[in-house]
Motif scaffolding. Structure first.
Motif, PDB file in Angstrom:
ATOM      1  N   LYS A 241       0.841  -1.200   0.000  1.00 50.32           N
ATOM      2  CA  LYS A 241       0.000   0.000   0.000  1.00 50.32           C
ATOM      3  C   LYS A 241       0.874   1.246   0.000  1.00 50.32           C
ATOM      4  N   VAL A 242       0.395   2.277  -0.675  1.00 46.97           N
ATOM      5  CA  VAL A 242       1.080   3.566  -0.702  1.00 46.97           C
ATOM      6  C   VAL A 242       0.051   4.674  -0.512  1.00 46.97           C
ATOM      7  N   TYR A 243       0.531   5.879  -0.212  1.00 46.35           N
ATOM      8  CA  TYR A 243      -0.366   6.975   0.164  1.00 46.35           C
ATOM      9  C   TYR A 243       0.079   8.276  -0.505  1.00 46.35           C
ATOM     10  N   ARG A 244      -0.891   8.986  -1.072  1.00 43.54           N
ATOM     11  CA  ARG A 244      -0.604  10.305  -1.632  1.00 43.54           C
ATOM     12  C   ARG A 244      -1.814  11.199  -1.419  1.00 43.54           C
ATOM     13  N   ARG A 245      -1.527  12.466  -1.154  1.00 45.37           N
ATOM     14  CA  ARG A 245      -2.635  13.409  -0.987  1.00 45.37           C
ATOM     15  C   ARG A 245      -3.331  13.578  -2.329  1.00 45.37           C
ATOM     16  N   ASP A 246      -4.605  13.188  -2.375  1.00 45.39           N
ATOM     17  CA  ASP A 246      -5.353  13.269  -3.623  1.00 45.39           C
ATOM     18  C   ASP A 246      -6.833  13.379  -3.306  1.00 45.39           C
ATOM     19  N   THR A 247      -7.591  13.864  -4.251  1.00 45.20           N
ATOM     20  CA  THR A 247      -9.039  13.954  -4.108  1.00 45.20           C
ATOM     21  C   THR A 247      -9.658  12.671  -4.639  1.00 45.20           C
ATOM     22  N   ASP A 248     -10.371  11.957  -3.755  1.00 47.71           N
ATOM     23  CA  ASP A 248     -10.943  10.679  -4.164  1.00 47.71           C
ATOM     24  C   ASP A 248     -12.052  10.879  -5.194  1.00 47.71           C
ATOM     25  N   ASP A 249     -11.951  10.171  -6.294  1.00 48.25           N
ATOM     26  CA  ASP A 249     -13.012  10.143  -7.298  1.00 48.25           C
ATOM     27  C   ASP A 249     -12.979   8.783  -7.985  1.00 48.25           C
ATOM     28  N   ALA A 250     -13.583   8.657  -9.147  1.00 45.20           N
ATOM     29  CA  ALA A 250     -13.699   7.355  -9.806  1.00 45.20           C
ATOM     30  C   ALA A 250     -12.357   6.758 -10.191  1.00 45.20           C
ATOM     31  N   THR A 251     -11.336   7.596 -10.363  1.00 46.73           N
ATOM     32  CA  THR A 251     -10.027   7.090 -10.807  1.00 46.73           C
ATOM     33  C   THR A 251      -8.880   7.468  -9.880  1.00 46.73           C
ATOM     34  N   HIS A 252      -9.157   8.142  -8.769  1.00 44.63           N
ATOM     35  CA  HIS A 252      -8.098   8.563  -7.852  1.00 44.63           C
ATOM     36  C   HIS A 252      -8.458   8.187  -6.419  1.00 44.63           C
ATOM     37  N   SER A 253      -7.422   7.879  -5.627  1.00 45.66           N
ATOM     38  CA  SER A 253      -7.615   7.553  -4.217  1.00 45.66           C
ATOM     39  C   SER A 253      -6.381   7.982  -3.433  1.00 45.66           C
ATOM     40  N   HIS A 254      -6.598   8.432  -2.195  1.00 50.79           N
ATOM     41  CA  HIS A 254      -5.456   8.850  -1.366  1.00 50.79           C
ATOM     42  C   HIS A 254      -4.654   7.640  -0.880  1.00 50.79           C
ATOM     43  N   GLN A 255      -5.263   6.439  -0.960  1.00 48.69           N
ATOM     44  CA  GLN A 255      -4.567   5.203  -0.621  1.00 48.69           C
ATOM     45  C   GLN A 255      -4.778   4.220  -1.761  1.00 48.69           C
ATOM     46  N   PHE A 256      -3.724   3.573  -2.187  1.00 48.12           N
ATOM     47  CA  PHE A 256      -3.868   2.602  -3.263  1.00 48.12           C
ATOM     48  C   PHE A 256      -2.717   1.603  -3.196  1.00 48.12           C
ATOM     49  N   MET A 257      -2.792   0.581  -4.035  1.00 49.05           N
ATOM     50  CA  MET A 257      -1.757  -0.452  -4.078  1.00 49.05           C
ATOM     51  C   MET A 257      -0.759  -0.133  -5.183  1.00 49.05           C
ATOM     52  N   GLN A 258       0.440  -0.660  -5.020  1.00 47.07           N
ATOM     53  CA  GLN A 258       1.457  -0.507  -6.060  1.00 47.07           C
ATOM     54  C   GLN A 258       2.354  -1.739  -6.054  1.00 47.07           C
ATOM     55  N   ILE A 259       2.774  -2.138  -7.241  1.00 51.17           N
ATOM     56  CA  ILE A 259       3.759  -3.212  -7.372  1.00 51.17           C
ATOM     57  C   ILE A 259       4.889  -2.686  -8.243  1.00 51.17           C
ATOM     58  N   GLU A 260       6.066  -2.681  -7.690  1.00 47.27           N
ATOM     59  CA  GLU A 260       7.234  -2.249  -8.459  1.00 47.27           C
ATOM     60  C   GLU A 260       8.193  -3.415  -8.628  1.00 47.27           C
ATOM     61  N   GLY A 261       8.971  -3.350  -9.699  1.00 48.18           N
ATOM     62  CA  GLY A 261       9.958  -4.385  -9.967  1.00 48.18           C
ATOM     63  C   GLY A 261      11.331  -3.767 -10.179  1.00 48.18           C
ATOM     64  N   LEU A 262      12.349  -4.518  -9.841  1.00 52.05           N
ATOM     65  CA  LEU A 262      13.724  -4.032  -9.994  1.00 52.05           C
ATOM     66  C   LEU A 262      14.631  -5.184 -10.389  1.00 52.05           C
ATOM     67  N   VAL A 263      15.449  -4.931 -11.403  1.00 53.10           N
ATOM     68  CA  VAL A 263      16.492  -5.882 -11.793  1.00 53.10           C
ATOM     69  C   VAL A 263      17.809  -5.110 -11.900  1.00 53.10           C
ATOM     70  N   VAL A 264      18.822  -5.568 -11.200  1.00 51.95           N
ATOM     71  CA  VAL A 264      20.151  -4.958 -11.270  1.00 51.95           C
ATOM     72  C   VAL A 264      21.171  -6.071 -11.489  1.00 51.95           C
ATOM     73  N   ASP A 265      21.976  -5.924 -12.515  1.00 51.75           N
ATOM     74  CA  ASP A 265      23.012  -6.907 -12.802  1.00 51.75           C
ATOM     75  C   ASP A 265      23.942  -6.312 -13.866  1.00 51.75           C
ATOM     76  N   LYS A 266      24.904  -7.055 -14.273  1.00 49.22           N
ATOM     77  CA  LYS A 266      25.801  -6.608 -15.330  1.00 49.22           C
ATOM     78  C   LYS A 266      25.124  -6.811 -16.691  1.00 49.22           C
ATOM     79  N   ASP A 267      25.291  -5.818 -17.566  1.00 43.54           N
ATOM     80  CA  ASP A 267      24.810  -5.904 -18.949  1.00 43.54           C
ATOM     81  C   ASP A 267      23.286  -5.977 -19.069  1.00 43.54           C
ATOM     82  N   ILE A 268      22.557  -5.347 -18.130  1.00 44.10           N
ATOM     83  CA  ILE A 268      21.102  -5.243 -18.273  1.00 44.10           C
ATOM     84  C   ILE A 268      20.800  -4.118 -19.261  1.00 44.10           C
ATOM     85  N   ARG A 269      19.909  -4.396 -20.214  1.00 45.32           N
ATOM     86  CA  ARG A 269      19.637  -3.434 -21.275  1.00 45.32           C
ATOM     87  C   ARG A 269      18.153  -3.105 -21.364  1.00 45.32           C
TER      88      ARG A 269
END
Length: 345
Positions: A195-223
């Protein structure tokens, strides 16, 4: 006195035998053995007896009292057993009756989406990492190439607890913490749901609380091609093998170059409709190559290591996948909404 005691014993035993329940039996016990009972009254008259008769009468009185007590205890045990058997008979379950079906619960649609995405990336060799929702400003911004006063912070104006502590605005701090723990040595291949949080006005497409999934890959020769291939697999697995993707240039402080990823509209097949606003494409997530500054701050040599990162909102994915038209449905606890998403065997 001896005759009276024997008579009381016979009388009490007859009543005990006739007792029908525990209450009646207890009344008999009080009536004959209580402080005001006839046995006690007889014992009070022992003072009038001679010294020779007292031991004999005392022993007889104890014998009578013991006999009555023993008979009461035996009768009590019998009545209690009969009461249990009667209760068991009255509460017997008719196993021939059809059972009542047990109503199955439902997974929340966001839970279903998050677990589906986790399973997909775990199958691609990623691990799942989590971190605190109450985060330090350093990890939330500074370690991600967003120093104090940076204008890009304005887009994530959030809920501060102190000047250096806030509710995290994205799950990127988990990436920063993971890279620091690696002490400059790869590879790293993670996804970070939460879960993450941002000051926002709640409406049909915005919420002050919502979910997020992030990905990260770090290695040699990643392109960049590695990033595109990963996102292409994700899009096809989540939305169908016929989905196409496109990457558009964008800006994020923690990636360079940065892109927005669109998927071809499922409704119109790319022809243009109301859902995709006539473009044939729907924006789905942001991504890019990890900025060298972010790598250096985490202890990696940016000349030796490269990486890519991406971030998506499960709510948006669920809305597109299930045709949900209002983000507020996810958080209003309306069981009519949740029960639409049946658990499959």
């Amino acid at each position: 006195m001896e005759e009276k005691l024997r008579s009381l014993q016979t009388e009490a035993i007859e009543k005990i035998n006739e007792a029908q329940d525990l209450k009646e039996l207890n009344d008999i016990r009080v009536a004959y053995l209580g402080k005001k009972g006839p046995v006690t009254e007889v014992l009070k008259g022992m003072g009038k007896l001679s010294a020779e008769e007292r031991p004999k009468m005392g022993a007889l009185a104890n014998e009578v009292r013991g006999a009555i007590t023993e008979k009461i205890e035996a009768k009590q045990e019998k009545l209690e057993k009969e009461a249990v058997e009667k209760k068991l008979q009255s509460e017997t379950i008719d196993v021939t009756l059809p059972g009542r079906p047990v109503r199955k619960g439902n997974h929340h649609p966001l839970t279903m989406i998050v677990e589906e995405i986790e399973d997909l990336f775990i199958g691609m060799g990623y691990t799942v990492e989590e971190g605190p929702e109450v985060e330090k400003d350093y990890y939330n911004f500074e370690a991600l190439n967003l120093p104090k006063g940076h204008p890009a912070r304005d887009m994530q104006d959030s809920f501060y607890i102190t000047e250096e502590t806030l509710l995290r605005t994205h799950t990127s701090p988990v990436q920063a913490r993971t890279m620091q723990r690696a002490e400059g040595k790869g590879p790293i291949k993670i996804i970070c749901p939460g879960k993450v949080y941002r000051r926002d006005t709640d409406d049909a497409t915005h919420s002050h609380q919502f979910m997020q999934i992030e990905g990260l890959v770090v290695d040699k020769d990643i392109r960049m091609s590695d990033l595109k291939g990963t996102l292409n697999v994700f899009a096809k697995k989540m939305f169908g093998e016929d989905r196409e993707i496109r990457l558009r240039p964008s800006f994020f402080p923690f990636t360079e170059p940065s892109v927005e990823m669109d998927i071809s509209c499922k409704i119109c097949g790319g022809e243009g409709c109301r859902v995709c606003k006539g473009t044939g494409w729907i924006e789905i997530l942001g991504a890019g190559m990890v900025h060298p500054n972010v790598l250096e701050m985490a202890g990696f040599d940016s000349k030796e290591y490269t990486g890519f990162a991406f971030g998506m909102g499960p709510e948006r994915i669920a809305m597109l996948k299930y045709g949900i038209d209002d983000i507020r449905h996810f958080y209003t606890n309306d069981t009519r909404f949740v029960t639409q998403f049946k658990v499959t065997e």
